[in-house]
Enzyme design. Structure first.
Site, PDB file in Angstrom:
ATOM      1  N   ASP A 143       8.677   4.097 -10.041  1.00  0.00           N
ATOM      2  CA  ASP A 143       7.813   4.257 -11.214  1.00  0.00           C
ATOM      3  C   ASP A 143       8.506   3.990 -12.542  1.00  0.00           C
ATOM      4  OD1 ASP A 143       9.475   6.425 -11.324  1.00  0.00           O
ATOM      5  OD2 ASP A 143       7.908   7.939 -11.158  1.00  0.00           O
ATOM      6  N   ASP A 202      12.554   6.858  -4.058  1.00  0.00           N
ATOM      7  CA  ASP A 202      13.411   7.720  -4.863  1.00  0.00           C
ATOM      8  C   ASP A 202      13.138   9.168  -4.475  1.00  0.00           C
ATOM      9  OD1 ASP A 202      15.173   8.659  -6.722  1.00  0.00           O
ATOM     10  OD2 ASP A 202      13.989   8.106  -8.481  1.00  0.00           O
ATOM     11  N   ASP A 216     -18.062 -19.152  14.580  1.00  0.00           N
ATOM     12  CA  ASP A 216     -17.326 -18.444  13.526  1.00  0.00           C
ATOM     13  C   ASP A 216     -18.184 -17.409  12.802  1.00  0.00           C
ATOM     14  OD1 ASP A 216     -14.753 -19.311  13.691  1.00  0.00           O
ATOM     15  OD2 ASP A 216     -15.009 -21.010  12.337  1.00  0.00           O
TER      16      ASP A 216
END
Length: 838
Positions: A587, A326, A684
């Site tokens: 918002d 916005d 790993d």
């Protein structure tokens, strides 16, 4: 075909009252009670059960493979490995379950915002009732401070102003009055309608309630919010990667099992061996690596004033290449400020400012941002002035007048909309104090007014006249006035906003401004912040576009003006359909569904609760600079996740391919199933430190996305190199060193683990390994695993895994092979990365 009913703001009041079976005096109590069971008063709350949410966590192909791996490990008697995998699965699923459950509470926050009282006419008498008991057909009685109990049509009003900021994003209170409007009137322009979730700032009104709960604009937003969020780019990438692994794993299992059966190996042993290879190919720690990476990234982002509500959104944050925002509060400061006070010639005027300050200081109506901005200018000392009377602002006049006196003068000072102030003026005062006929300067005044309007500014006019001997005034006193000048108001851009937009652009994030403001304001702001406003799209144009046309147009345009709340979600969906990874920052209540639809929803700590609850990311500062820094952190996290994927798939694929090939020529299995699982686990472990690893600057300069085709190429290229050196190791062990069965398995076990651990330091960066420094934690973990692996055959634990000590010459030959492998991989990396980037 049934004709679609007209929207309530376009139907004459009498006809609307008749449609609802009501009257101007409202419903009777009996009528209202009879409607209780026929109206959907509650906003829909489509919340999945906890069981359904928990079940959803186990639908990923990778998770299914890991569950199968757990069962296999138990079947092989390797309870330790099975327990580790199971803990990883449960912890990852638990984290995702908690995140989704928290998200579901966003709708509950919406419901909590409307537990209020309302005053309605029942049988012609005012009565206060719970807002959730208001029925369509009720006539609501509204005053300053009242929440609107449902979508309603104004029957009568007096000086009515409504705050619709949470619904439309409009900064100013909106003037409302009775009347009938066209059916295609935009939401923000429906001056005859009131909406649930907004509230009265000033004035009074009676309004016919036409919709409550699910049938309101607010309810429609909640309904969209309650739907399951679309699959994000990151989730889609993980799913595709999982299917890819599943395909490779199935092909490998079937092929190896078939070959071993053909070679007349024991069927059960062949089956277990092929399944162990499948487990070895699976990156078992991927869910854990992702979780650790995301948690580490969230901590780093928190230090940058970016709070992560949903960990998985960090990956989307880094992949984001379009940000919809916005205007108000993000590009601008979100507050009204007085830019200038101008005389009739368009020049700055202290006198005009002093008259405006006098008017704003004494007005006693509702608090509004315009008068606050004027008073903040501190234009004059009011000690000598005294207020005598006031003519309040109203919708028809669009003016506010103050009668005030000082020892030198008694004046009526008027401030209001430019055309309406001009309508009560006959003269104007020039800069040198001369009083001239208004007609001689009116054209110039209107040109100045129009010019600032085109630039996106709001203008008010100031006029005055002498009122000697007058103590009280009415509306009729606003006549024969002298025009003084104009007040120019703005919502100023944030400092360095242009730099922030440029910074996002350099990161490959295209900013698109989405606002309810008119096209002139939007185009002006766009130019000021460096956006191309030439391809501006309005809400009206969007309504006429098909979804396919909008997908094409949305990618090209940078500015979307006069957009209604429900159109924001459609725009987000269109951009995602066009292939973009979309972020949305908002918002207000009106932003909730768009936040829900975006790949990554972003809000601020000052936002309404529902926006914060719906968002994935919450900024502690409403600043695009903070956002840009968060994007970099998100990309670091994503880059480290991909490092693990590249390492695990290539190393595992190479090892498993080598074992598959060797099993066809060796008279014994190259590695036992439990040795395969141990190899996979040890390789790993260093990669658990990937979350702490440093990331090269070029890895964060552009958005990165899951690219399964690129991962496949990487796996095949580096996995093949790994396999080649594995086969060299086989040949050396069998034909050169004449190793026994235990010696062969021990030698290859050492070479596999050590080479896979060292190769982590090579493939973690596109750069030469000596020009990209790994984190100390990664280096330490790698060294610990290498030392532990080399030492294992000489420890009592070796018996558990059927390993044995090796002669020193074995170790020397294996070290040479590993060194050659690392050098070859480094050279291959240079060639590989000449191709397209992921």
């Amino acid at each position: 075909m049934t004709e679609r009913p007209k929207p309530f703001w376009s139907v004459p009041c009498d006809a609307l009252i008749a449609q609802l079976g009501s009257r101007s005096s409202g419903l009777t109590s009996a009528e209202a009670e009879s409607r209780q069971g026929t109206v959907r008063r509650e906003i829909p709350h489509h919340r999945a059960s906890d069981f359904a949410l928990a079940l959803n966590q186990f639908k990923s192909p990778i998770v299914l493979i890991l569950i199968f791996s757990t069962a296999l490990s138990f079947a092989l008697g390797d309870r330790a490995d099975a327990t580790i995998i199971l803990i990883i699965i449960v912890a990852s699923a638990g984290l995702s379950f908690w995140q989704e459950r928290t998200a579901a509470d966003a709708v509950s926050r919406l419901l909590a915002t409307i537990t209020t009282k309302a005053t309605v006419l029942r049988g012609g008498h005012e009565q206060e009732i719970p807002a959730h008991d208001v029925m369509p057909g009720d006539v609501a009685v509204l005053a300053a401070g009242d929440a609107i109990p449902g979508d309603a049509r104004i029957l009568e009003s007096q000086d009515l102003f409504v705050d619709e900021a949470a619904l439309t994003g409009e900064t100013y209170p909106v003037e409302k009055q009775a009347g009938t409007l066209p059916a295609d009137t935009a939401l923000a322009a429906r001056a005859n309608a009131l909406f649930l979730g907004t509230h009265v700032v000033s004035g009074r009104a009676k309004a016919l309630v036409v919709g409550v709960g699910a049938t309101t604009e607010f309810g429609h937003i909640s309904e969209r919010l309650a739907r399951r969020a679309p699959e994000t780019d990151f989730e889609r990438g993980v799913r595709r990667f999982g299917y890819f692994l599943l395909e490779v794993t199935l092909l490998l299992v079937i092929a190896i099992f078939a070959v071993n059966v053909y070679l007349e190996r024991p069927v059960l042993q062949a089956f277990l061996f092929s399944l162990a290879l499948a487990v070895g190919l699976t990156p078992q720690l991927l869910p854990a690596i992702i979780s650790v990476n995301l948690a580490h990234g969230a901590r780093r982002m928190a230090k940058s004033k970016v709070i992560v509500r949903r960990l998985a959104s960090i990956e989307n944050f880094g992949s984001m290449n379009v940000l919809c925002s916005d205007k108000t509060g993000t590009l601008t400061e979100g507050t009204i400020k007085l830019k200038a006070a101008l005389d009739v010639a368009g020049q700055p005027s202290k006198k005009v400012l002093e008259y405006a300050y006098l008017n704003a200081s004494f007005e006693s109506g509702f608090a509004n941002p315009i008068d606050t901005a004027i008073r903040a200018s501190g234009a004059c000392d009011m000690a000598a002035w005294r207020k005598l009377d006031e003519i309040p602002y109203d919708f028809l006049r669009k003016r506010l007048s103050i009668l005030a006196e000082s020892p030198q003068a008694r004046l009526l000072v008027t401030k209001g909309a430019v055309p309406n102030v001009l309508a009560v003026c006959t003269r104007a005062e020039t800069a040198d104090g001369q009083i001239v006929e208004l007609a001689s300067v009116r054209r110039k005044i209107e040109e100045i007014f129009a010019d600032f309007g085109r630039q996106g500014f709001r203008s008010l006019a100031v006029a005055c006249r002498s009122a000697q001997g007058v103590d009280r005034v009415g509306k009729e006193a606003e006549t024969d006035m002298t025009f003084q000048g104009l007040l120019i108001l703005e919502d100023p851009l944030k400092p360095q906003i242009g730099d922030a937009v440029t910074a996002l652009d350099r990161l490959g994030v295209r900013l698109k401004m989405v606002t309810g403001d008119n096209r002139l304001v939007a185009a002006t702001i766009a130019r000021q912040v460096g956006l191309d406003g030439a391809g501006l799209v309005t809400g009206g144009e969007m309504r006429d576009m098909s979804d396919a046309a909008l997908r094409r147009r949305a990618g090209e345009a940078h500015v979307f003006a006069e957009i209604e709340p429900n159109q924001k979600e459609r725009l987000i969906t269109a951009l995602r359909g066009a292939g973009y990874v979309v972020g949305y920052i908002g918002d207000g209540i009106n932003d909730a569904s768009a936040l829900h639809a975006a790949d990554v929803g972003i809000s601020v700590d000052t936002a309404v609760d529902v926006a914060k609850e719906t968002a994935d990311i919450v900024l502690l500062e409403h600043d695009l600079h903070v956002l840009a820094h968060g994007v970099r952190e998100g990309r670091k996290t994503f880059a480290n996740t991909l490092k693990y994927v590249f390492m695990a798939t290539s190393a595992n694929f190479g090892n498993m391919l080598s074992m598959a090939l060797s099993s066809m020529f060796l008279p014994f299995l190259p590695l036992l199933p439990k040795q395969i699982l141990l190899t996979n686990l040890l390789t790993d472990l260093p990669e658990m430190m990937i979350a702490t690893d440093s990331v090269d600057p070029e890895a964060v300069d552009q958005p990165r996305r899951w690219d399964v085709a690129f991962i496949r190429r990487f796996m095949l290229a580096f996995g093949t190199i790994s396999s080649v050196f594995d086969i060299i190791t086989f040949a050396v062990l069998v034909w050169l060193l004449k190793a026994s069965e235990v010696g062969f398995r021990t030698g290859w076990f050492l070479e596999s683990v050590v080479s896979a651990s060292l190769i982590v330091l090579v493939v973690r960066s596109r750069r030469p390994f000596f020009r990209s420094r790994p984190s100390p934690q990664l280096v330490a973990a790698t060294l610990v695993v290498i030392v532990a692996t080399i030492a294992l055959p000489w420890t009592p634990a070796a018996r558990l895994f059927d390993l044995g000590p090796l002669p020193l010459k074995y170790l020397g030959v294996l070290a040479a092979i590993v060194a050659a492998y690392v050098v070859t991989a480094e050279a291959a990396k240079v060639v590989f990365y000449r191709g397209p980037r992921p």
